[in-house]
Scaffold this motif. Structure first.
Motif, PDB file in Angstrom:
ATOM      1  N   ALA A   1       0.807  -1.222   0.000  1.00 33.17           N
ATOM      2  CA  ALA A   1       0.000   0.000   0.000  1.00 33.17           C
ATOM      3  C   ALA A   1       0.841   1.274   0.000  1.00 33.17           C
ATOM      4  CB  ALA A   1      -0.925   0.009   1.223  1.00 33.17           C
ATOM      5  N   ARG A   2       2.146   1.141   0.160  1.00 31.43           N
ATOM      6  CA  ARG A   2       3.026   2.304   0.228  1.00 31.43           C
ATOM      7  C   ARG A   2       3.655   2.550  -1.139  1.00 31.43           C
ATOM      8  NH1 ARG A   2       6.729   2.730   5.369  1.00 31.43           N
ATOM      9  NH2 ARG A   2       4.880   3.756   6.153  1.00 31.43           N
ATOM     10  N   SER A   3       4.019   3.794  -1.410  1.00 27.69           N
ATOM     11  CA  SER A   3       4.702   4.107  -2.668  1.00 27.69           C
ATOM     12  C   SER A   3       6.049   4.755  -2.353  1.00 27.69           C
ATOM     13  CB  SER A   3       3.848   5.037  -3.531  1.00 27.69           C
ATOM     14  OG  SER A   3       3.623   6.249  -2.853  1.00 27.69           O
ATOM     15  N   GLY A   4       6.862   4.897  -3.375  1.00 28.16           N
ATOM     16  CA  GLY A   4       8.172   5.524  -3.211  1.00 28.16           C
ATOM     17  C   GLY A   4       9.216   4.557  -2.676  1.00 28.16           C
ATOM     18  N   ALA A   5      10.347   5.116  -2.297  1.00 29.11           N
ATOM     19  CA  ALA A   5      11.491   4.308  -1.874  1.00 29.11           C
ATOM     20  C   ALA A   5      11.215   3.494  -0.608  1.00 29.11           C
ATOM     21  CB  ALA A   5      12.712   5.199  -1.662  1.00 29.11           C
TER      22      ALA A   5
ATOM     23  N   ARG B   1      19.069  -7.890  -7.503  1.00 28.20           N
ATOM     24  CA  ARG B   1      18.340  -8.924  -6.754  1.00 28.20           C
ATOM     25  C   ARG B   1      17.085  -8.354  -6.104  1.00 28.20           C
ATOM     26  NH1 ARG B   1      16.514 -13.724  -6.997  1.00 28.20           N
ATOM     27  NH2 ARG B   1      16.599 -14.897  -5.063  1.00 28.20           N
ATOM     28  N   VAL B   2      17.187  -7.142  -5.553  1.00 27.90           N
ATOM     29  CA  VAL B   2      15.991  -6.503  -4.981  1.00 27.90           C
ATOM     30  C   VAL B   2      14.940  -6.332  -6.065  1.00 27.90           C
ATOM     31  CG1 VAL B   2      15.066  -4.398  -3.927  1.00 27.90           C
ATOM     32  CG2 VAL B   2      17.212  -5.370  -3.087  1.00 27.90           C
ATOM     33  N   HIS B   3      15.350  -5.897  -7.242  1.00 25.89           N
ATOM     34  CA  HIS B   3      14.412  -5.729  -8.352  1.00 25.89           C
ATOM     35  C   HIS B   3      13.800  -7.063  -8.764  1.00 25.89           C
ATOM     36  CE1 HIS B   3      13.360  -5.339 -12.694  1.00 25.89           C
ATOM     37  NE2 HIS B   3      12.700  -4.301 -12.199  1.00 25.89           N
ATOM     38  N   ALA B   4      14.621  -8.107  -8.831  1.00 25.90           N
ATOM     39  CA  ALA B   4      14.110  -9.425  -9.238  1.00 25.90           C
ATOM     40  C   ALA B   4      13.084  -9.959  -8.235  1.00 25.90           C
ATOM     41  CB  ALA B   4      15.268 -10.418  -9.378  1.00 25.90           C
ATOM     42  N   VAL B   5      13.272  -9.685  -6.969  1.00 23.32           N
ATOM     43  CA  VAL B   5      12.376 -10.208  -5.928  1.00 23.32           C
ATOM     44  C   VAL B   5      11.113  -9.376  -5.799  1.00 23.32           C
ATOM     45  CG1 VAL B   5      12.186 -10.550  -3.415  1.00 23.32           C
ATOM     46  CG2 VAL B   5      14.216 -11.327  -4.625  1.00 23.32           C
ATOM     47  N   THR B   6      11.232  -8.049  -5.971  1.00 23.24           N
ATOM     48  CA  THR B   6      10.093  -7.165  -5.691  1.00 23.24           C
ATOM     49  C   THR B   6       9.480  -6.519  -6.926  1.00 23.24           C
ATOM     50  OG1 THR B   6      11.475  -5.187  -5.437  1.00 23.24           O
ATOM     51  CG2 THR B   6      11.131  -6.564  -3.461  1.00 23.24           C
ATOM     52  N   GLY B   7      10.197  -6.501  -8.035  1.00 24.86           N
ATOM     53  CA  GLY B   7       9.731  -5.789  -9.215  1.00 24.86           C
ATOM     54  C   GLY B   7       9.959  -4.291  -9.123  1.00 24.86           C
ATOM     55  N   GLN B   8      10.601  -3.837  -8.076  1.00 21.71           N
ATOM     56  CA  GLN B   8      10.828  -2.414  -7.843  1.00 21.71           C
ATOM     57  C   GLN B   8      12.298  -2.057  -8.051  1.00 21.71           C
ATOM     58  OE1 GLN B   8       8.059  -0.268  -6.579  1.00 21.71           O
ATOM     59  NE2 GLN B   8       7.200  -2.076  -7.540  1.00 21.71           N
ATOM     60  N   THR B   9      12.538  -0.931  -8.702  1.00 25.38           N
ATOM     61  CA  THR B   9      13.914  -0.450  -8.840  1.00 25.38           C
ATOM     62  C   THR B   9      14.267   0.544  -7.742  1.00 25.38           C
ATOM     63  OG1 THR B   9      13.184   1.265 -10.364  1.00 25.38           O
ATOM     64  CG2 THR B   9      14.005  -0.794 -11.335  1.00 25.38           C
ATOM     65  N   GLU B  10      13.255   1.185  -7.176  1.00 24.68           N
ATOM     66  CA  GLU B  10      13.476   2.142  -6.090  1.00 24.68           C
ATOM     67  C   GLU B  10      13.206   1.437  -4.765  1.00 24.68           C
ATOM     68  OE1 GLU B  10      12.261   6.731  -5.095  1.00 24.68           O
ATOM     69  OE2 GLU B  10      10.727   5.428  -5.955  1.00 24.68           O
TER      70      GLU B  10
ATOM     71  N   ALA C   1      15.387  -3.156   1.832  1.00 24.59           N
ATOM     72  CA  ALA C   1      16.394  -4.214   1.774  1.00 24.59           C
ATOM     73  C   ALA C   1      17.230  -4.037   3.032  1.00 24.59           C
ATOM     74  CB  ALA C   1      17.245  -4.076   0.523  1.00 24.59           C
ATOM     75  N   ILE C   2      17.088  -4.976   3.968  1.00 22.88           N
ATOM     76  CA  ILE C   2      17.626  -4.787   5.315  1.00 22.88           C
ATOM     77  C   ILE C   2      18.783  -5.734   5.573  1.00 22.88           C
ATOM     78  CG2 ILE C   2      17.057  -4.782   7.770  1.00 22.88           C
ATOM     79  CD1 ILE C   2      14.057  -4.535   6.837  1.00 22.88           C
ATOM     80  N   ASN C   3      19.890  -5.159   6.024  1.00 21.86           N
ATOM     81  CA  ASN C   3      21.021  -5.940   6.502  1.00 21.86           C
ATOM     82  C   ASN C   3      21.056  -5.795   8.014  1.00 21.86           C
ATOM     83  OD1 ASN C   3      21.846  -6.811   4.002  1.00 21.86           O
ATOM     84  ND2 ASN C   3      23.353  -5.196   3.744  1.00 21.86           N
ATOM     85  N   CYS C   4      21.139  -6.914   8.706  1.00 13.97           N
ATOM     86  CA  CYS C   4      21.134  -6.931  10.164  1.00 13.97           C
ATOM     87  C   CYS C   4      22.531  -7.209  10.686  1.00 13.97           C
ATOM     88  CB  CYS C   4      20.185  -8.007  10.677  1.00 13.97           C
ATOM     89  SG  CYS C   4      18.491  -7.812  10.113  1.00 13.97           S
TER      90      CYS C   4
END
Length: 188
Positions: free
Chosen positions: A53-57, A114-123, A62-65
């Motif tokens: 439901a959120r838009s934008g970045a 990889r983030v794009h491949a998993v989510t379809g988002q570039t931002e 993508a979280i590194n712990c």
């Protein structure tokens, strides 16, 4: 345990998550050709989160712990990362391998792909979650070498995670050990 706590806080903030998302360098990466990295070198993104439901970045995180005992000391650790001394640590992680998606162009490219491949988002927003931060956190998110590789950076510490988990609009943790952990940390 720390990664599970971060996942629970993100889910409480209405994100859907995938954990330990693997990625690797592209086979034609310059750093493989010049011998800095082996062709079979891999890494993973601890948590990829999406809030439909959120838009934008902030729609994708993508979280590194880095849940080690060592705090993130902004000034000291930025200097360590800039020097790339393999014998030093940053927030409990190895300087060379623990932050390569922020410091190495080929790894940053593989991370973004990889983030794009998993989510379809570039931002998306790249988040570093640590137990404790010492210093001005804006220095991290505005550090020029990082920004050349990823434009949206955030730092979270335990206090940030507790606030996410305890917002009035947050969903209840489905995992009772995680809920118990949130209650224990909040009471400390």
């Amino acid at each position: 345990m720390f990664e599970e706590f971060v996942r629970g806080a993100v889910q409480a903030d209405r994100y859907l998550t995938a954990e330990n998302v693997p990625y690797a360098l592209n086979s034609n990466a310059r750093s493989i050709r010049d011998g800095r990295w082996k062709a079979d070198a891999t890494s993973d993104i601890d948590i990829v989160a999406i809030r439909p439901a959120r838009s934008g970045a902030r729609r994708v995180l993508a979280i590194n712990c880095k849940g080690g005992r060592e705090e993130l000391n902004i000034e000291r650790d930025l200097a360590r990362l800039d020097a790339a001394n393999p014998h030093q640590t940053v927030a409990g992680g190895n300087v060379v391998t623990g932050f390569r998606e922020l410091t190495e162009p080929d790894w940053a490219c593989a991370f973004r792909q990889r983030v794009h491949a998993v989510t379809g988002q570039t931002e998306f927003t790249h988040v570093l979650a640590v137990k404790r931060i010492v210093g001005d956190r804006t220095r991290w998110s505005t550090h020029a070498p990082f920004l050349r590789l990823t434009p949206n950076l955030l730092l979270w510490d335990l206090q940030d995670l507790l606030e996410m988990a305890n917002r009035p609009t947050a969903r209840v943790f489905g995992n009772s050990p995680t809920r118990h952990l949130v209650d224990l940390i909040a009471a400390a």
